[in-house]
Design a protein around this motif. Structure first.
Motif, PDB file in Angstrom:
ATOM      1  N   ARG A  65       0.831  -1.219   0.000  1.00 56.45           N
ATOM      2  CA  ARG A  65       0.000   0.000   0.000  1.00 56.45           C
ATOM      3  C   ARG A  65       0.857   1.257   0.000  1.00 56.45           C
ATOM      4  O   ARG A  65       0.542   2.233  -0.678  1.00 56.45           O
TER       5      ARG A  65
ATOM      6  N   ALA B 231       2.247   1.650  -3.492  1.00 56.72           N
ATOM      7  CA  ALA B 231       1.218   2.148  -4.416  1.00 56.72           C
ATOM      8  C   ALA B 231       0.943   3.633  -4.161  1.00 56.72           C
ATOM      9  O   ALA B 231       0.801   4.421  -5.107  1.00 56.72           O
ATOM     10  N   ALA B 232       0.879   4.024  -2.901  1.00 56.33           N
ATOM     11  CA  ALA B 232       0.648   5.437  -2.574  1.00 56.33           C
ATOM     12  C   ALA B 232       1.800   6.304  -3.073  1.00 56.33           C
ATOM     13  O   ALA B 232       1.585   7.408  -3.589  1.00 56.33           O
TER      14      ALA B 232
ATOM     15  N   TRP C 255       3.806   5.698  -5.656  1.00 57.18           N
ATOM     16  CA  TRP C 255       3.722   5.822  -7.110  1.00 57.18           C
ATOM     17  C   TRP C 255       2.584   6.741  -7.515  1.00 57.18           C
ATOM     18  O   TRP C 255       2.708   7.517  -8.468  1.00 57.18           O
ATOM     19  N   LEU C 256       1.464   6.676  -6.801  1.00 58.59           N
ATOM     20  CA  LEU C 256       0.342   7.555  -7.133  1.00 58.59           C
ATOM     21  C   LEU C 256       0.674   9.019  -6.842  1.00 58.59           C
ATOM     22  O   LEU C 256       0.180   9.913  -7.520  1.00 58.59           O
ATOM     23  N   MET C 257       1.496   9.277  -5.848  1.00 60.13           N
ATOM     24  CA  MET C 257       1.912  10.655  -5.567  1.00 60.13           C
ATOM     25  C   MET C 257       2.965  11.127  -6.565  1.00 60.13           C
ATOM     26  O   MET C 257       3.083  12.317  -6.827  1.00 60.13           O
TER      27      MET C 257
ATOM     28  N   ILE D  55       3.077  10.450  -9.812  1.00 61.20           N
ATOM     29  CA  ILE D  55       2.496  10.788 -11.114  1.00 61.20           C
ATOM     30  C   ILE D  55       2.081  12.264 -11.204  1.00 61.20           C
ATOM     31  O   ILE D  55       2.482  12.954 -12.145  1.00 61.20           O
ATOM     32  N   PRO D  56       1.293  12.824 -10.241  1.00 60.88           N
ATOM     33  CA  PRO D  56       0.976  14.249 -10.354  1.00 60.88           C
ATOM     34  C   PRO D  56       2.199  15.145 -10.212  1.00 60.88           C
ATOM     35  O   PRO D  56       2.285  16.192 -10.867  1.00 60.88           O
TER      36      PRO D  56
END
Length: 162
Positions: free
Chosen positions: A5, A8-9, A11-13, A15-16
């Motif tokens: 988790r 994943a968090a 990588w999601l941060m 991208i923006p």
């Protein structure tokens, strides 16, 4: 599970942050900077995630037979030909569709968007070929590329109809 988790968090941060960085530098330079930064981040993640195990030197014992790996299964030549054809044709179609969609929706001057797409398409094509040839299960990359092509085609249609 908790480690996944957090990964994943992260990588999601990322991208923006990379998208804002690209917009700050401009379309043509920013896209290349984002691709390089993303590649370096992925290489660092792979390097930190690798495990080194000592070589086992055990004597052969009578073990239960494992199921053969997909590459070791008896099969016809068609599987290799299908993988090669998909790696050549499907990846080219997907890379060009995604590049055309990116050139159509990216902000900036028309020539800058075109130049960014011209650089982006071969890189994406190479990544997709590597994915296609390295995955043991051929269905995953095929479905992923068909989905990416469908999304890119929808984006192109939306741009042309708008």
């Amino acid at each position: 599970m908790r480690r996944k988790r957090w990964a994943a968090a992260g990588w999601l941060m990322l991208i923006p942050a990379l998208l804002l960085y690209a917009l700050w530098l401009g379309v043509a330079i920013g896209l290349m900077a984002v691709l390089l930064a993303f590649s370096l981040c992925a290489m660092i993640v792979v390097k930190f995630g690798e495990e080194r195990q000592p070589v086992r030197r055990s004597e052969p014992r009578a073990k239960a037979q494992k199921a053969p790996e997909p590459d070791e299964r008896p099969g016809g030549r068609w599987r290799g030909w299908a993988r090669g054809a998909a790696a050549l044709l499907l990846t080219a179609i997907t890379a060009n569709a995604v590049g055309a969609a990116a050139a159509g929706i990216a902000p900036g001057a028309r020539l800058d968007r075109f130049a960014a797409a011209v650089v982006f398409v071969p890189l994406l094509w190479a990544c997709l070929v590597i994915w296609m040839l390295s995955d043991r299960v051929m269905l995953r990359p095929v479905l992923g590329m068909i989905g990416a092509s469908a999304i890119a085609g929808s984006t192109i249609a939306w741009i042309l109809l708008a």
